[in-house]
Write a protein that holds these residues in place. Sequence first.
Motif, PDB file in Angstrom:
ATOM      1  N   MET A   1     -56.487 -22.949  16.750  1.00 28.58           N
ATOM      2  CA  MET A   1     -55.889 -24.449  16.624  1.00 28.58           C
ATOM      3  C   MET A   1     -56.295 -24.718  15.168  1.00 28.58           C
ATOM      4  O   MET A   1     -57.180 -24.240  14.515  1.00 28.58           O
ATOM      5  N   ARG A   2     -55.032 -25.294  14.626  1.00 30.48           N
ATOM      6  CA  ARG A   2     -55.308 -25.782  13.069  1.00 30.48           C
ATOM      7  C   ARG A   2     -54.850 -27.314  13.139  1.00 30.48           C
ATOM      8  O   ARG A   2     -54.008 -27.541  13.800  1.00 30.48           O
ATOM      9  N   GLU A   3     -55.990 -28.063  12.210  1.00 32.49           N
ATOM     10  CA  GLU A   3     -55.545 -29.262  12.081  1.00 32.49           C
ATOM     11  C   GLU A   3     -54.475 -29.475  10.958  1.00 32.49           C
ATOM     12  O   GLU A   3     -54.444 -28.777  10.057  1.00 32.49           O
ATOM     13  N   VAL A   4     -53.449 -30.475  11.323  1.00 30.67           N
ATOM     14  CA  VAL A   4     -52.516 -30.651  10.438  1.00 30.67           C
ATOM     15  C   VAL A   4     -52.287 -32.199  10.122  1.00 30.67           C
ATOM     16  O   VAL A   4     -52.531 -32.886  11.153  1.00 30.67           O
ATOM     17  N   ARG A   5     -52.664 -32.358   8.885  1.00 30.92           N
ATOM     18  CA  ARG A   5     -52.615 -33.956   8.582  1.00 30.92           C
ATOM     19  C   ARG A   5     -51.356 -34.444   8.023  1.00 30.92           C
ATOM     20  O   ARG A   5     -50.727 -33.593   7.149  1.00 30.92           O
ATOM     21  N   LEU A   6     -50.824 -35.679   8.380  1.00 29.92           N
ATOM     22  CA  LEU A   6     -49.367 -35.908   8.015  1.00 29.92           C
ATOM     23  C   LEU A   6     -49.511 -37.236   7.271  1.00 29.92           C
ATOM     24  O   LEU A   6     -50.323 -38.212   7.598  1.00 29.92           O
ATOM     25  N   PHE A   7     -48.787 -37.508   5.957  1.00 32.46           N
ATOM     26  CA  PHE A   7     -48.751 -38.668   5.323  1.00 32.46           C
ATOM     27  C   PHE A   7     -47.451 -39.230   5.031  1.00 32.46           C
ATOM     28  O   PHE A   7     -46.649 -38.633   5.014  1.00 32.46           O
ATOM     29  N   ALA A   8     -47.559 -40.464   4.998  1.00 35.17           N
ATOM     30  CA  ALA A   8     -46.678 -41.497   4.450  1.00 35.17           C
ATOM     31  C   ALA A   8     -45.361 -41.258   5.354  1.00 35.17           C
ATOM     32  O   ALA A   8     -45.598 -41.218   6.646  1.00 35.17           O
ATOM     33  N   ALA A   9     -44.117 -40.888   4.952  1.00 34.58           N
ATOM     34  CA  ALA A   9     -43.036 -40.929   5.889  1.00 34.58           C
ATOM     35  C   ALA A   9     -43.022 -39.770   6.907  1.00 34.58           C
ATOM     36  O   ALA A   9     -42.442 -39.739   7.859  1.00 34.58           O
ATOM     37  N   ALA A  10     -43.743 -38.564   6.640  1.00 28.18           N
ATOM     38  CA  ALA A  10     -44.135 -37.521   7.536  1.00 28.18           C
ATOM     39  C   ALA A  10     -44.714 -38.098   8.660  1.00 28.18           C
ATOM     40  O   ALA A  10     -44.523 -37.932   9.898  1.00 28.18           O
ATOM     41  N   ALA A  11     -45.892 -38.900   8.455  1.00 22.82           N
ATOM     42  CA  ALA A  11     -46.487 -39.546   9.599  1.00 22.82           C
ATOM     43  C   ALA A  11     -45.778 -40.544  10.415  1.00 22.82           C
ATOM     44  O   ALA A  11     -45.795 -40.698  11.734  1.00 22.82           O
ATOM     45  N   ASP A  12     -44.866 -41.303   9.530  1.00 25.07           N
ATOM     46  CA  ASP A  12     -44.201 -42.497  10.152  1.00 25.07           C
ATOM     47  C   ASP A  12     -43.188 -41.734  11.061  1.00 25.07           C
ATOM     48  O   ASP A  12     -42.929 -42.245  12.231  1.00 25.07           O
ATOM     49  N   ALA A  13     -42.578 -40.524  10.649  1.00 30.49           N
ATOM     50  CA  ALA A  13     -41.282 -39.888  11.467  1.00 30.49           C
ATOM     51  C   ALA A  13     -41.996 -39.211  12.813  1.00 30.49           C
ATOM     52  O   ALA A  13     -41.340 -39.264  13.803  1.00 30.49           O
ATOM     53  N   ALA A  14     -43.345 -38.796  12.647  1.00 33.37           N
ATOM     54  CA  ALA A  14     -44.027 -38.074  13.921  1.00 33.37           C
ATOM     55  C   ALA A  14     -44.489 -38.906  14.552  1.00 33.37           C
ATOM     56  O   ALA A  14     -44.887 -38.670  15.794  1.00 33.37           O
ATOM     57  N   GLY A  15     -44.984 -40.240  14.112  1.00 34.33           N
ATOM     58  CA  GLY A  15     -45.892 -40.848  14.818  1.00 34.33           C
ATOM     59  C   GLY A  15     -47.200 -40.770  15.236  1.00 34.33           C
ATOM     60  O   GLY A  15     -47.872 -41.343  15.725  1.00 34.33           O
ATOM     61  N   VAL A  16     -47.617 -39.778  14.262  1.00 37.05           N
ATOM     62  CA  VAL A  16     -49.127 -39.546  14.420  1.00 37.05           C
ATOM     63  C   VAL A  16     -49.500 -39.150  12.924  1.00 37.05           C
ATOM     64  O   VAL A  16     -48.689 -38.708  12.018  1.00 37.05           O
ATOM     65  N   GLU A  17     -50.830 -39.249  12.471  1.00 37.30           N
ATOM     66  CA  GLU A  17     -51.256 -39.011  11.498  1.00 37.30           C
ATOM     67  C   GLU A  17     -51.983 -37.503  11.462  1.00 37.30           C
ATOM     68  O   GLU A  17     -52.402 -36.915  10.127  1.00 37.30           O
ATOM     69  N   SER A  18     -52.257 -37.046  12.331  1.00 36.20           N
ATOM     70  CA  SER A  18     -53.139 -35.837  12.623  1.00 36.20           C
ATOM     71  C   SER A  18     -52.767 -35.256  14.003  1.00 36.20           C
ATOM     72  O   SER A  18     -52.684 -35.798  14.842  1.00 36.20           O
ATOM     73  N   ILE A  19     -52.600 -33.737  14.099  1.00 40.25           N
ATOM     74  CA  ILE A  19     -52.284 -33.000  15.173  1.00 40.25           C
ATOM     75  C   ILE A  19     -52.968 -31.607  14.977  1.00 40.25           C
ATOM     76  O   ILE A  19     -53.315 -31.243  13.926  1.00 40.25           O
ATOM     77  N   GLU A  20     -53.084 -30.759  16.175  1.00 37.01           N
ATOM     78  CA  GLU A  20     -53.633 -29.529  16.289  1.00 37.01           C
ATOM     79  C   GLU A  20     -52.461 -28.943  16.550  1.00 37.01           C
ATOM     80  O   GLU A  20     -51.601 -29.270  17.509  1.00 37.01           O
ATOM     81  N   VAL A  21     -52.293 -27.701  15.763  1.00 39.64           N
ATOM     82  CA  VAL A  21     -51.057 -26.836  16.199  1.00 39.64           C
ATOM     83  C   VAL A  21     -51.645 -25.553  15.791  1.00 39.64           C
ATOM     84  O   VAL A  21     -52.593 -25.308  15.273  1.00 39.64           O
ATOM     85  N   GLU A  22     -50.906 -24.639  17.034  1.00 41.57           N
ATOM     86  CA  GLU A  22     -51.129 -23.131  16.822  1.00 41.57           C
ATOM     87  C   GLU A  22     -50.178 -22.550  16.196  1.00 41.57           C
ATOM     88  O   GLU A  22     -49.036 -22.387  16.546  1.00 41.57           O
ATOM     89  N   ALA A  23     -50.363 -22.159  14.808  1.00 41.86           N
ATOM     90  CA  ALA A  23     -49.608 -21.455  14.023  1.00 41.86           C
ATOM     91  C   ALA A  23     -50.338 -20.428  12.982  1.00 41.86           C
ATOM     92  O   ALA A  23     -51.223 -21.075  12.436  1.00 41.86           O
ATOM     93  N   ASP A  24     -49.689 -19.550  12.709  1.00 42.46           N
ATOM     94  CA  ASP A  24     -50.466 -18.372  11.874  1.00 42.46           C
ATOM     95  C   ASP A  24     -49.814 -18.177  10.578  1.00 42.46           C
ATOM     96  O   ASP A  24     -50.193 -17.614   9.650  1.00 42.46           O
TER      97      ASP A  24
END
Length: 76
Positions: A1-24
Motif C-alpha cells: 500500500m502507498r500513502e497518497v496525500r491530497l491537497f487543496a481542490a484535489a482533497a476537496d473533490a475527494a473528500g479526504v486528505e490522505s488515503i492508502e492506494v495499491e498502485a505500482d
Amino acid sequence: MREVRLFAAAADAAGVESIEVEADSVEGLREHLAMRFGPEFERILAQCSLLADGKKISSGPLTAGRVDILPPFAGG
C-alpha cells in the motif's frame, strides 16, 4: 500500500486528505483515483502535479512510498 496525500481542490473533490492506494505506476494510481472519486476528481487530477520524494513524476513506475497530489496554485 502507498500513502497518497491530497491537497487543496484535489482533497476537496475527494473528500479526504490522505488515503492508502495499491498502485505500482503513475498511470495505475491515476486510474485507481479516478475510478474511486469520479469524473469531477478526474478533471482536477488531470491538472495536478504528482510528487514522489519531492520530485515531480508524470509516468512510469512508482518507487517512493508516498505520493503528493498538488493542484495548480494561484496567488498574488
